[in-house]
Design a protein around this motif. Structure first.
Motif, short mmCIF file in Angstrom:
data_model
loop_
_atom_site.label_atom_id
_atom_site.label_comp_id
_atom_site.label_asym_id
_atom_site.label_seq_id
_atom_site.Cartn_x
_atom_site.Cartn_y
_atom_site.Cartn_z
N SER A 38 -3.50 -3.45 -12.69
CA SER A 38 -3.95 -2.98 -11.75
C SER A 38 -5.36 -2.21 -12.80
N CYS A 264 -8.78 -2.90 -0.31
CA CYS A 264 -7.25 -3.34 -1.23
C CYS A 264 -7.64 -2.05 -1.77
N PRO A 265 -6.31 -0.97 -2.08
CA PRO A 265 -5.08 -0.82 -1.91
C PRO A 265 -5.57 0.10 -0.28
N ARG A 266 -6.48 -0.04 0.54
CA ARG A 266 -6.24 0.53 1.68
C ARG A 266 -5.75 -0.41 2.91
N ALA A 267 -5.77 0.36 4.40
CA ALA A 267 -4.89 -0.92 5.07
C ALA A 267 -5.65 -1.95 6.09
N TYR A 298 -3.27 -7.03 -3.44
CA TYR A 298 -2.10 -6.09 -2.40
C TYR A 298 -1.11 -6.07 -3.15
N ARG A 299 -0.80 -7.46 -3.71
CA ARG A 299 0.34 -7.30 -4.63
C ARG A 299 0.05 -6.46 -6.14
N GLN A 303 0.98 -2.40 -3.25
CA GLN A 303 0.96 -2.53 -1.27
C GLN A 303 0.73 -3.67 -0.64
N GLU A 304 1.79 -4.78 -0.81
CA GLU A 304 2.14 -5.91 -0.01
C GLU A 304 1.48 -5.42 1.61
N GLN A 305 2.42 -4.64 1.91
CA GLN A 305 2.39 -4.26 3.30
C GLN A 305 1.09 -4.24 3.88
N ALA A 306 0.48 -3.59 3.42
CA ALA A 306 -0.77 -2.70 3.95
C ALA A 306 -2.00 -3.97 4.45
N ASN A 330 -1.82 3.58 11.27
CA ASN A 330 -2.40 3.84 9.80
C ASN A 330 -3.35 5.30 9.92
#
Ligand SMILES: [Zn+2]
Length: 332
Positions: A38, A264-267, A298-299, A303-306, A330
């Motif tokens: 990160s 990333c990490p925003r939607a 994102y992983r 935040q992979e789901q974002a 969101n």
């Protein structure tokens, strides 16, 4: 015979070397997204935003535009109202603002009738090639009126023109001028009393999907991005697409998946239609490969789901149901 043969070889070599001189080999993607940790991801993002602002010839503008804690810009917008009308549950205005001191742009702004001060989400809605600031509200267009649906569903919406193919200032780039105009539309959104600066998104189709990618990547005040009909790789666009996506230095350093990784990490929602075809289209298989690259970032950010690829059953159109659901989830 031998002489003729040698002459033929020499001619071939000359032709080959001339072709080679005209088309120097491009060293591609030398600064790909670093998602090894990160910390590395954050450093790569900061470095890449700075590099891209320089390549886009907009670094001086970004340096001058330092938003405060609420995201408000110090540069005067000098808003002029050109037209005002009541629509179905919202008011629609045509405004003129200063993008730069020497550049005025028009903006459509819609505000819901029941907007709560400081609590209303806002979406910058972006058209594609051959469009204009009004067409994203047109339900009969390829945009399927996504901006109108947002306006009728309690969002502030904003739209401007990004379809020009000439730069106004010789020291700017086309993509830099388009993007700066959109950043100023975000400045306008943040200046509105009814808008919650923590709930601003952007959405667009085609060139608008591309500009949504750029706006989400370069302006961290954007909390949710819908990029429709654009996720692909540069190799695809090198094969005959309008070249306005390119500028010197871009391809040497990045792929589109890298630019999306700046969001990333925003939607992030990318939309691609299953009827998109090569050449010229944005087919799902290329989008899936690019999304797999984006997902690495994102992983790493946990935040992979974002980030999601929403595949719909049509062609090069904005898919309103999945886009609106994503923005509601969101930004509300
Ligand atoms: Zn173009």
């Amino acid at each position: 015979m031998r002489l003729q043969f040698s002459a033929a070889i020499a001619t071939l070599l000359l032709v080959h070397s001339a072709a080679y001189t005209e088309e120097p080999k491009l060293e591609l993607r030398q600064s790909p997204c670093d998602s090894s940790s990160s910390q590395a991801l954050g450093d790569w993002q900061a470095r890449s935003r700075k590099t891209l602002a320089e390549l886009l010839h907009m670094d001086d503008q970004i340096a001058a535009d330092r938003p405060d804690a609420q995201g408000r810009s110090p540069l005067p917008l000098n808003v002029e109202v050109l037209k005002r009308e009541a629509c179905n549950g919202y008011e629609r205005c045509l405004l003129q603002i200063d993008s730069r001191p020497d550049r005025k742009i028009q903006v459509v702004l819609t505000v819901p009738g029941n907007a709560t001060p400081g609590k209303t989400p806002a979406v910058v809605c972006i058209h594609g090639h051959g469009g204009n600031l009004d067409i994203v509200y047109d339900t009969k267009s390829v945009y399927c009126g996504f901006a109108r649906t947002l306006a009728e569903n309690g969002f502030v919406t904003l739209s401007t023109n990004v379809g020009q193919h000439e730069t106004q200032s010789p020291q700017r780039t086309l993509m830099g001028e388009r993007l700066w105009d959109l950043i100023r539309v975000v400045d306008l959104a943040v200046s509105r009393p009814e808008v919650d600066p923590g709930r601003i998104g952007c959405a667009g189709l085609s060139l608008g999907g591309e500009m949504a990618m750029w706006l989400g990547a370069m302006d961290t005040r954007i909390h949710a991005t819908v990029s429709s009909g654009f996720l692909t790789n540069m190799e695809n666009l090198r094969k005959g697409h309008c070249p306005c996506w390119d500028f010197p230095g871009l391809q040497n350093r990045y792929e589109f998946s890298d630019i999306y990784s700046l969001i990333c990490p925003r939607a992030l929602q990318c939309q691609n239609g299953s009827l998109e075809r090569l050449p010229g289209g944005f087919p799902v298989d290329l989008a899936e490969k690019a999304m797999a690259e984006i997902k690495k970032a994102y992983r790493t950010a946990g935040q992979e789901q974002a980030a999601q690829l929403a595949v719909h059953g049509a062609g090069h159109v904005f898919d309103v149901p999945s886009g609106i659901a994503f923005l509601k989830a969101n930004l509300n």
